[in-house]
Write an enzyme that holds these catalytic residues in place. Structure first.
Site, PDB file in Angstrom:
ATOM      1  N   SER A 144       0.873  -1.179   0.000  1.00 45.42           N
ATOM      2  CA  SER A 144       0.000   0.000   0.000  1.00 45.42           C
ATOM      3  C   SER A 144       0.905   1.223   0.000  1.00 45.42           C
ATOM      4  O   SER A 144       2.066   1.132   0.417  1.00 45.42           O
ATOM      5  CB  SER A 144      -0.846   0.010   1.279  1.00 45.42           C
ATOM      6  OG  SER A 144      -1.426   1.290   1.489  1.00 45.42           O
ATOM      7  N   TYR A 157      -2.506  -1.034  10.441  1.00 41.06           N
ATOM      8  CA  TYR A 157      -2.397  -1.289   9.003  1.00 41.06           C
ATOM      9  C   TYR A 157      -1.086  -0.726   8.452  1.00 41.06           C
ATOM     10  O   TYR A 157      -0.347  -1.405   7.743  1.00 41.06           O
ATOM     11  CB  TYR A 157      -3.598  -0.646   8.308  1.00 41.06           C
ATOM     12  CG  TYR A 157      -3.684  -0.834   6.810  1.00 41.06           C
ATOM     13  CD1 TYR A 157      -4.161  -2.025   6.272  1.00 41.06           C
ATOM     14  CD2 TYR A 157      -3.318   0.182   5.933  1.00 41.06           C
ATOM     15  CE1 TYR A 157      -4.262  -2.198   4.899  1.00 41.06           C
ATOM     16  CE2 TYR A 157      -3.421   0.027   4.562  1.00 41.06           C
ATOM     17  CZ  TYR A 157      -3.906  -1.169   4.049  1.00 41.06           C
ATOM     18  OH  TYR A 157      -4.008  -1.331   2.683  1.00 41.06           O
TER      19      TYR A 157
HETATM   20  N1  LIG Z   1      -8.522  -0.974  -1.827  1.00 38.67           N
HETATM   21  C1  LIG Z   1      -7.516  -0.130  -1.583  1.00 38.67           C
HETATM   22  O1  LIG Z   1      -7.680   1.105  -1.629  1.00 38.67           O
HETATM   23  C2  LIG Z   1      -6.155  -0.664  -1.274  1.00 38.67           C
HETATM   24  C3  LIG Z   1      -5.081   0.244  -1.293  1.00 38.67           C
HETATM   25  C4  LIG Z   1      -3.806  -0.207  -1.005  1.00 38.67           C
HETATM   26  C5  LIG Z   1      -3.609  -1.539  -0.698  1.00 38.67           C
HETATM   27  N2  LIG Z   1      -4.664  -2.405  -0.671  1.00 38.67           N
HETATM   28  C6  LIG Z   1      -4.393  -3.806  -0.334  1.00 38.67           C
HETATM   29  O2  LIG Z   1      -4.878  -4.648  -1.341  1.00 38.67           O
HETATM   30  C7  LIG Z   1      -5.158  -5.928  -0.794  1.00 38.67           C
HETATM   31  C8  LIG Z   1      -6.539  -6.386  -1.254  1.00 38.67           C
HETATM   32  O3  LIG Z   1      -7.514  -5.505  -0.711  1.00 38.67           O
HETATM   33  P1  LIG Z   1      -8.894  -5.162  -1.422  1.00 38.67           P
HETATM   34  O4  LIG Z   1      -8.959  -3.695  -1.500  1.00 38.67           O
HETATM   35  O5  LIG Z   1      -9.070  -5.963  -2.635  1.00 38.67           O
HETATM   36  O6  LIG Z   1      -9.910  -5.582  -0.267  1.00 38.67           O
HETATM   37  P2  LIG Z   1     -11.026  -6.738  -0.176  1.00 38.67           P
HETATM   38  O7  LIG Z   1     -11.578  -6.583   1.183  1.00 38.67           O
HETATM   39  O8  LIG Z   1     -11.907  -6.671  -1.357  1.00 38.67           O
HETATM   40  O9  LIG Z   1     -10.169  -8.074  -0.285  1.00 38.67           O
HETATM   41  C9  LIG Z   1      -9.437  -8.608   0.793  1.00 38.67           C
HETATM   42  C10 LIG Z   1      -9.358 -10.111   0.595  1.00 38.67           C
HETATM   43  O10 LIG Z   1      -8.558 -10.672   1.656  1.00 38.67           O
HETATM   44  C11 LIG Z   1      -9.241 -11.820   2.150  1.00 38.67           C
HETATM   45  N3  LIG Z   1      -8.825 -12.185   3.495  1.00 38.67           N
HETATM   46  C12 LIG Z   1      -9.018 -11.487   4.651  1.00 38.67           C
HETATM   47  N4  LIG Z   1      -8.539 -12.222   5.683  1.00 38.67           N
HETATM   48  C13 LIG Z   1      -8.031 -13.363   5.165  1.00 38.67           C
HETATM   49  C14 LIG Z   1      -7.409 -14.516   5.730  1.00 38.67           C
HETATM   50  N5  LIG Z   1      -7.213 -14.648   7.055  1.00 38.67           N
HETATM   51  N6  LIG Z   1      -7.033 -15.525   4.901  1.00 38.67           N
HETATM   52  C15 LIG Z   1      -7.237 -15.415   3.556  1.00 38.67           C
HETATM   53  N7  LIG Z   1      -7.815 -14.363   2.977  1.00 38.67           N
HETATM   54  C16 LIG Z   1      -8.217 -13.352   3.775  1.00 38.67           C
HETATM   55  C17 LIG Z   1     -10.713 -11.423   2.058  1.00 38.67           C
HETATM   56  O11 LIG Z   1     -11.565 -12.543   2.197  1.00 38.67           O
HETATM   57  C18 LIG Z   1     -10.732 -10.796   0.657  1.00 38.67           C
HETATM   58  O12 LIG Z   1     -10.791 -11.809  -0.317  1.00 38.67           O
HETATM   59  C19 LIG Z   1      -5.035  -5.768   0.723  1.00 38.67           C
HETATM   60  O13 LIG Z   1      -3.787  -6.276   1.149  1.00 38.67           O
HETATM   61  C20 LIG Z   1      -5.087  -4.259   0.929  1.00 38.67           C
HETATM   62  O14 LIG Z   1      -4.403  -3.849   2.068  1.00 38.67           O
HETATM   63  C21 LIG Z   1      -5.935  -1.998  -0.952  1.00 38.67           C
END
Ligand SMILES: NC(=O)c1ccc[n+]([C@@H]2O[C@H](COP(=O)([O-])OP(=O)(O)OC[C@H]3O[C@@H](n4cnc5c(N)ncnc54)[C@H](O)[C@@H]3O)[C@@H](O)[C@H]2O)c1
Length: 256
Positions: A144, A157
């Site tokens: 991130s 986080y």
């Molecule tokens: N959306 C944003 O703005 C953003 C920005 C920067 C980084 N990220 C990162 O991107 C990644 C994906 O996030 P997203 O935005 O797609 O969110 P999301 O909530 O759509 O997806 C998160 C996924 O992680 C899974 N997960 C959670 N706990 C788990 C566990 N114990 N075992 C296996 N899977 C698990 C959830 O079931 C889901 O499939 C994350 O690491 C997040 O920190 C997101």
């Protein structure tokens, strides 16, 4: 012919948001994908079907990445199904939106276990597999902008993503001599369920868009495209570093 033909890939948290887009994009480029999931089995089945309907290869594995045994089972699934492992994408993550003063030990442990410990030990397991296979490998971490940029009110986080940054910088150096590469992708704000509290609130969404030089949130596909590039043969001299995909938000200023 796809840029990832013949590659065997594991994507954690692959049934939602960015992970889902990564699964679809990598499978469309010819990769065989193991989709890790812990919630929403129906969503996972639909995604697997979507990949297969498009002529791609994907299987699901139910694995809680905060548990080392599940991580090993997840990795073994790739070997059992596709004969080898070429790319691990540590994507799954959570946030708690609490400040230092508010964070409980339980919440801290949960964020660190899912975001940081999982990436550490999944990378360890994948690296051992790559070294045994003898022809390199790639670990991609969805970190991130907050691996480097403070977000007050979301401190656990930020700490977990900062740890991921140092994991990649250090492990990339350790693994380089084995031909194993490790790269972080640092998204800014992406339109996924993790940001629902912001995207469903018009005022909050407007303020966020105004802070982004490109004036829009990323789509999950914007991140998946970078993953495909990094997993293709066209990034072979990149390791131990972070690719920022943030619409310029980290350089933004209020312009007063
Ligand atoms: N959306 C944003 O703005 C953003 C920005 C920067 C980084 N990220 C990162 O991107 C990644 C994906 O996030 P997203 O935005 O797609 O969110 P999301 O909530 O759509 O997806 C998160 C996924 O992680 C899974 N997960 C959670 N706990 C788990 C566990 N114990 N075992 C296996 N899977 C698990 C959830 O079931 C889901 O499939 C994350 O690491 C997040 O920190 C997101």
């Amino acid at each position: 012919m796809g840029s990832l033909d013949g590659k065997s890939v594991v994507v954690t948290g692959g049934n939602s948001g960015i992970g889902k887009a990564i699964v679809l994009a990598m499978a469309a480029e010819g990769a065989s994908v193991v989709v890790d999931w812990v919630a929403h089995e129906d969503q996972t089945e639909q995604l697997l079907q979507q990949v297969r309907d498009a002529g791609g290869k994907a299987v699901g594995v139910e694995a809680d990445i905060s548990k080392a045994d599940d991580l090993h089972r997840m990795m073994q699934k790739a070997v059992d199904e596709f004969g080898r492992l070429d790319v691990l994408v540590n994507n799954a993550g959570i946030e708690t939106r609490q400040s230092l003063l508010d964070t409980t030990e339980e919440d801290y442990d949960k964020v660190m276990a899912i975001n940081m410990k999982s990436a550490f030990f999944a990378s360890q397991a994948a690296a051992k597999r790559f070294i045994d296979q003898g022809d390199g490998g790639l670990i991609l971490n969805i970190s991130s902008v907050h691996e480097d940029w403070p977000m007050p009110g979301n401190i656990a986080y930020c700490v977990s993503k900062g740890g991921m940054r140092m994991l990649t910088r250090t492990a990339g150096v350790e693994l380089g001599p084995h031909g194993v590469r490790m790269v972080n992708i640092a998204p800014g704000a992406v339109d996924t369920p993790i940001n629902e509290s912001t995207t469903s609130n018009k005022d909050k969404l407007g303020k966020l868009q105004d802070a982004i030089p490109l004036r829009k949130l990323a789509k999950p596909d914007d991140i998946a495209d970078v993953v495909v590039f990094l997993a293709s043969g066209r990034s072979s001299y990149m390791t131990s570093t972070t690719v920022v995909v943030d619409g310029g938000i980290m350089q933004g200023s209020v312009g007063l």
